[in-house]
Motif scaffolding. Structure first.
Motif, PDB file in Angstrom:
ATOM      1  N   LEU A  83      69.491  -8.088 -90.111  1.00  0.00           N
ATOM      2  CA  LEU A  83      69.597  -8.946 -89.024  1.00  0.00           C
ATOM      3  C   LEU A  83      68.539  -8.848 -88.221  1.00  0.00           C
ATOM      4  N   ALA A  84      67.747  -7.874 -87.899  1.00  0.00           N
ATOM      5  CA  ALA A  84      66.712  -7.663 -87.166  1.00  0.00           C
ATOM      6  C   ALA A  84      65.657  -8.715 -87.015  1.00  0.00           C
ATOM      7  N   PRO A  85      65.222  -9.117 -88.063  1.00  0.00           N
ATOM      8  CA  PRO A  85      64.064 -10.188 -88.256  1.00  0.00           C
ATOM      9  C   PRO A  85      64.326 -11.564 -87.583  1.00  0.00           C
ATOM     10  N   HIS A  86      65.866 -11.954 -87.487  1.00  0.00           N
ATOM     11  CA  HIS A  86      66.295 -12.884 -86.715  1.00  0.00           C
ATOM     12  C   HIS A  86      66.513 -12.751 -85.425  1.00  0.00           C
ATOM     13  N   PHE A  87      66.118 -11.847 -84.550  1.00  0.00           N
ATOM     14  CA  PHE A  87      66.332 -11.380 -83.472  1.00  0.00           C
ATOM     15  C   PHE A  87      64.980 -11.819 -82.666  1.00  0.00           C
ATOM     16  N   ILE A  88      63.921 -11.832 -83.270  1.00  0.00           N
ATOM     17  CA  ILE A  88      62.683 -11.667 -82.705  1.00  0.00           C
ATOM     18  C   ILE A  88      62.338 -12.729 -81.547  1.00  0.00           C
ATOM     19  N   TYR A  89      62.226 -12.470 -80.370  1.00  0.00           N
ATOM     20  CA  TYR A  89      61.949 -13.224 -79.123  1.00  0.00           C
ATOM     21  C   TYR A  89      63.260 -14.020 -78.549  1.00  0.00           C
ATOM     22  N   LEU A  90      64.302 -14.003 -79.147  1.00  0.00           N
ATOM     23  CA  LEU A  90      65.243 -14.641 -78.644  1.00  0.00           C
ATOM     24  C   LEU A  90      65.519 -14.090 -77.093  1.00  0.00           C
ATOM     25  N   ILE A  91      65.900 -12.854 -76.888  1.00  0.00           N
ATOM     26  CA  ILE A  91      66.203 -12.464 -75.351  1.00  0.00           C
ATOM     27  C   ILE A  91      64.884 -12.769 -74.443  1.00  0.00           C
ATOM     28  N   ALA A  92      63.679 -12.509 -74.792  1.00  0.00           N
ATOM     29  CA  ALA A  92      62.547 -13.195 -74.044  1.00  0.00           C
ATOM     30  C   ALA A  92      62.553 -14.617 -73.986  1.00  0.00           C
TER      31      ALA A  92
ATOM     32  N   ASN B 228      65.325 -16.583 -73.790  1.00  0.00           N
ATOM     33  CA  ASN B 228      66.346 -16.891 -73.014  1.00  0.00           C
ATOM     34  C   ASN B 228      65.972 -16.440 -71.451  1.00  0.00           C
ATOM     35  N   THR B 229      65.193 -15.138 -71.489  1.00  0.00           N
ATOM     36  CA  THR B 229      65.252 -14.793 -70.094  1.00  0.00           C
ATOM     37  C   THR B 229      64.033 -15.566 -69.340  1.00  0.00           C
ATOM     38  N   ARG B 230      63.172 -15.805 -69.896  1.00  0.00           N
ATOM     39  CA  ARG B 230      61.997 -16.420 -69.438  1.00  0.00           C
ATOM     40  C   ARG B 230      61.942 -17.750 -69.384  1.00  0.00           C
ATOM     41  N   ALA B 231      62.245 -18.590 -70.474  1.00  0.00           N
ATOM     42  CA  ALA B 231      62.062 -19.984 -70.790  1.00  0.00           C
ATOM     43  C   ALA B 231      63.483 -20.559 -70.076  1.00  0.00           C
ATOM     44  N   VAL B 232      64.614 -20.095 -70.742  1.00  0.00           N
ATOM     45  CA  VAL B 232      65.809 -20.822 -70.326  1.00  0.00           C
ATOM     46  C   VAL B 232      65.828 -20.792 -68.851  1.00  0.00           C
ATOM     47  N   ASN B 233      65.705 -19.359 -68.201  1.00  0.00           N
ATOM     48  CA  ASN B 233      65.774 -19.348 -66.858  1.00  0.00           C
ATOM     49  C   ASN B 233      64.517 -20.426 -66.020  1.00  0.00           C
ATOM     50  N   LYS B 234      63.618 -20.643 -66.532  1.00  0.00           N
ATOM     51  CA  LYS B 234      62.758 -21.418 -65.982  1.00  0.00           C
ATOM     52  C   LYS B 234      63.389 -23.078 -66.003  1.00  0.00           C
ATOM     53  N   LEU B 235      63.778 -23.231 -67.493  1.00  0.00           N
ATOM     54  CA  LEU B 235      64.444 -24.518 -67.614  1.00  0.00           C
ATOM     55  C   LEU B 235      65.800 -24.673 -66.550  1.00  0.00           C
ATOM     56  N   SER B 236      66.411 -23.858 -66.501  1.00  0.00           N
ATOM     57  CA  SER B 236      67.588 -23.995 -65.785  1.00  0.00           C
ATOM     58  C   SER B 236      67.918 -23.563 -64.432  1.00  0.00           C
ATOM     59  N   SER B 237      66.706 -22.937 -63.604  1.00  0.00           N
ATOM     60  CA  SER B 237      66.855 -22.668 -62.442  1.00  0.00           C
ATOM     61  C   SER B 237      66.988 -23.757 -61.667  1.00  0.00           C
ATOM     62  N   LYS B 238      67.251 -23.683 -60.110  1.00  0.00           N
ATOM     63  CA  LYS B 238      67.446 -24.591 -59.376  1.00  0.00           C
ATOM     64  C   LYS B 238      65.932 -25.308 -59.194  1.00  0.00           C
ATOM     65  N   GLY B 239      65.930 -26.699 -59.370  1.00  0.00           N
ATOM     66  CA  GLY B 239      64.880 -27.367 -59.171  1.00  0.00           C
ATOM     67  C   GLY B 239      63.953 -27.365 -60.526  1.00  0.00           C
ATOM     68  N   GLY B 240      64.526 -26.651 -61.727  1.00  0.00           N
ATOM     69  CA  GLY B 240      63.733 -26.551 -62.930  1.00  0.00           C
ATOM     70  C   GLY B 240      63.628 -27.977 -63.727  1.00  0.00           C
ATOM     71  N   ILE B 241      63.312 -27.813 -64.861  1.00  0.00           N
ATOM     72  CA  ILE B 241      63.119 -29.099 -65.777  1.00  0.00           C
ATOM     73  C   ILE B 241      64.560 -29.503 -65.891  1.00  0.00           C
ATOM     74  N   LEU B 242      65.536 -28.948 -66.270  1.00  0.00           N
ATOM     75  CA  LEU B 242      66.876 -29.516 -66.381  1.00  0.00           C
ATOM     76  C   LEU B 242      67.405 -30.285 -65.271  1.00  0.00           C
ATOM     77  N   ASP B 243      67.111 -29.874 -64.178  1.00  0.00           N
ATOM     78  CA  ASP B 243      67.365 -30.577 -62.802  1.00  0.00           C
ATOM     79  C   ASP B 243      66.678 -31.850 -62.743  1.00  0.00           C
ATOM     80  N   GLN B 244      65.297 -31.867 -63.152  1.00  0.00           N
ATOM     81  CA  GLN B 244      64.466 -33.051 -63.142  1.00  0.00           C
ATOM     82  C   GLN B 244      64.951 -34.173 -64.104  1.00  0.00           C
ATOM     83  N   VAL B 245      65.264 -33.784 -65.285  1.00  0.00           N
ATOM     84  CA  VAL B 245      65.115 -34.738 -66.340  1.00  0.00           C
ATOM     85  C   VAL B 245      66.625 -34.990 -67.101  1.00  0.00           C
TER      86      VAL B 245
END
Length: 693
Positions: A412-421, A423-440
């Protein structure tokens, strides 16, 4: 990468107080029957992986052992990040080894140490033992490693070490209790999951870079004047036009979006018209090639999408999201076309059923508002909620319950690479208040999270998490029903290949169902996946095992592993990599619309369509996001960034998997030569191993 070689004999430094615990062979070192071993250690290529600590090793063979050897090259920096260091240990009386002991102290400013692999080679015979470590080595603990480091827990003699490592992992990989209806996520990101990816999600910087490299001029501000004006946003590089830009008004294109777009998870066979849908036979029969609606229903040529999930969903202030119902017809030529669209759930005089025979731009607006609703569902449910977020929980649970020595961790491990990263970095930036999801996106972040939670109670692994079962549950698994469905055909082709790969792998390590039942780690894995969210589990429904609470057959285990690997790879690829193609044309698949949906069927003009579009600046943000999300983040499926599998029999299975994928790639490439348009997103050469973007 620099390789350092240093020779050490049995007379080299030893750790004080330890030598009495080991048995030494005192055979005459001048004997010709002695051997030299080359010990090569690859330090991990990650932040803080290198160490200044003192490192020691003992080689073991059938009860005999070498002296404690300090691995050191004077005046050189050993064990630096990403470095391969080699040391010779000479005059040993045994020709092979069965395990090694390794430890370090906490000397130095940087004492942390992460190892990828260790190899021990007999320089005389050429025999080599490989130890895939892939661990952080904590101070003052003597690790025992066996060649290949692959064992089910019931057969592993290193039980204390295995348990200690799992306890450490459980402390690092904790689940937080999420908001109601949201898939469980990690409490805090471990250092192992970090990566330097922030630059990719600094959209302001990315915007400047893309503007410079694409030579876009004056597209970032102002409003559109005409539909023709939209063409001005495209360039010869970077922001190239989607492959079928000119077809955005076409009904065949609109139907194809359900089968080969980013959101292929909603359309289903229609067997009866819902009472809330105001369509009548008289309305749609002109578009059914001479069939009655009843005949078309019984003939399995009518399909439906019902977005009741979107009713009363929170939106951006001053904006509206529809909760539409749409009917589609599969023509005699196999193409799917829309025949009726109702933009809201309840019948009403101001909620008409729009038809292809309506005035051109009236029908165009109905389709655009439908696609706007489809885009909200796609981003919230199909993409973010039920690939990114739901699979994060699987990564966490796997680290918590399966030792890195477990063969299924290595699978399983080869399919885990970067997912938590990501999600933590990019998804939080996308979905934070005033982030991309809010904008578009019309529904903003709060609407995205609301849709994820609304879908959660009905999401089941045994239906929604298994690609063939999903198509079957929607009545669209039969190629005779929908003959032109590339997302289905290609995804099932790869799914079946993944299942074949997993079956062989599972059979290698579990000879019988009894062996599976005795594996406490994999049974704990299942238990945490199904355990309630309030008790720090994933609360996943529909996981095989039923009332027993255990995997009782290998078939159950194969089903779960195949499903998860497929979501990490194929499922995410279907939802993600066509995003630029779909979203980059504001009329094709609008994530944001202005104004209000049409409430009657009166004639609209081109200017009415243009007035609904977001301004250029907002759409440029959509294009940048789509461009980033459509980039591949990891290597193609089967070509793993990190190879955890070293067992020769398992390596054969991996190589057979790669050969099967290469064959599928040829099949899909051949199909795409005649598909209109091509569907390249599930060519195995394009499907990444993991959700890393």
């Amino acid at each position: 990468m620099e390789e350092k070689i240093h020779s050490e004999s049995n007379s080299c430094d030893t750790m004080g107080g330890q030598s009495g615990k080991l048995s030494f062979n005192t055979k005459d070192e001048s004997s010709s029957n002695t051997y030299t071993y080359k010990v090569s250690i690859k330090t991990g290529d990650r932040p803080k992986a290198g160490t200044d600590a003192n490192v020691y090793i003992v080689l073991h063979s059938n009860g005999q052992a070498s002296r404690e050897t300090k691995l050191d090259v004077f005046f050189r920096n050993d064990f630096e990040r990403g470095q391969l260091d080699s040391f010779n240990i000479s005059k040993l009386p045994f020709a092979s080894i069965d395990h090694i002991e390794l430890w370090r102290d906490n000397f130095g400013i940087s004492s942390d140490w992460n190892i990828d692999t260790i190899s021990v080679k007999n320089t005389g015979t050429g025999d080599e033992a490989v130890f895939p470590i892939f661990r952080w080595i904590r101070a003052n603990y003597r690790y025992n490693f066996i060649p290949l480091d692959t064992s089910l827990p019931q057969y592993d003699e290193r039980k204390e070490q295995r348990q200690k490592e799992l306890e450490e992992k459980k402390a690092l990989y904790e689940l937080a209790i999420p908001a109601p209806g949201i898939p469980s996520r990690i409490k805090a990101i471990p250092a192992d999951e970090e990566f330097s990816f922030d630059y990719l999600w600094d959209l302001n910087k990315k915007k400047l870079v893309l503007l410079a490299t694409s030579k876009v001029k004056r597209i970032a501000t102002g409003a559109w004047k005409t539909i023709e004006d939209v063409k001005s946003i495209y360039t010869k590089s970077v922001f190239v036009p989607p492959t079928d830009t000119e077809k955005w008004k076409d009904d065949v294109k609109f139907g194809n979006q359900r089968l080969a777009g980013v959101n292929n998870t909603v359309i289903r066979l229609c067997t009866e018209i819902p009472e809330k849908f105001g369509v009548t036979p008289e309305m749609v029969e002109p578009f059914l090639e001479g069939k009655s609606l009843g005949d078309a229903l019984t003939g399995r040529t009518i399909f439906i999408i019902d977005y009741d999930l979107l009713e009363d969903c929170p939106c951006k202030e001053g904006h509206v999201v529809c909760a539409p119902i749409a009917l589609f017809y599969r023509r005699n030529d196999g193409k799917l076309v829309p025949t009726a669209i109702q933009l809201f759930q309840k019948k009403a005089d101001d909620n008409p059923v729009f038809l292809p025979s309506d005035p051109e731009y009236t029908w165009v607006l109905a389709k655009m508002w439908f696609n706007n609703a489809d885009a909200q569902y796609h981003q919230a449910v199909t993409h973010l909620g039920y690939t990114h977020l739901i699979m994060e929980g699987i990564v966490v649970i796997t680290h918590r319950t399966l030792s890195q020595s477990h063969p299924l961790f290595k699978l399983l491990a080869p399919h885990f690479i970067y997912l938590i990263a990501i999600n933590t970095r990019a998804v939080n930036k996308l979905s934070s208040k005033g982030g991309i999801l809010d904008q578009v996106f019309t529904v903003e972040t709060r609407g995205i999270l609301e849709l994820i939670s609304r879908r959660r109670p009905s999401w089941r692994f045994d239906r929604d998490g298994l690609i063939p079962e999903d198509f079957k549950a929607r009545g669209i698994d039969d190629p005779e029903v929908l003959p032109r469905f590339p997302a289905r055909d290609d995804s099932i082709l790869i799914y079946d290949t993944i299942k074949k790969y997993v079956e062989k792998y599972v059979d290698l390590y579990y000879e019988t169902n009894e062996v599976l039942l005795a594996d406490d780690e994999i049974q704990n894995w299942r238990e945490e996946i199904t355990r309630s969210v309030d008790n720090y589990g994933l609360g996943m429904q529909g996981v095989p095992g039923g009332d027993s609470g255990k995997f009782t057959t290998k078939e159950q285990l194969v089903t779960v592993l195949t499903g998860f690997i497929s979501i990490f790879s194929v499922g995410h690829a279907m939802a993600n990599f066509a995003q630029y193609e779909e979203y980059s044309h504001p009329l094709n698949y609008p994530s944001l619309l202005r104004g209000t949906p049409p409430k009657d069927k009166s004639t609209r003009a081109e200017s009415d369509v243009v007035a609904t579009l977001p301004d250029k600046e907002s759409h440029f943000s959509i294009m940048i996001t789509g461009k980033i999300l459509s980039e591949r983040g990891t290597k193609p499926l089967g070509d793993f960034e990190v190879n955890y599998v070293f067992d020769p029999e398992a390596v054969k299975i991996v190589n057979e998997f790669r050969a099967d994928l290469a064959n599928i790639s040829e099949i899909i490439s051949k199909k795409n030569k005649t598909r209109d348009p091509p569907y390249p997103y599930l060519d195995p050469a394009e499907v990444p191993n993991a959700i890393s973007i």
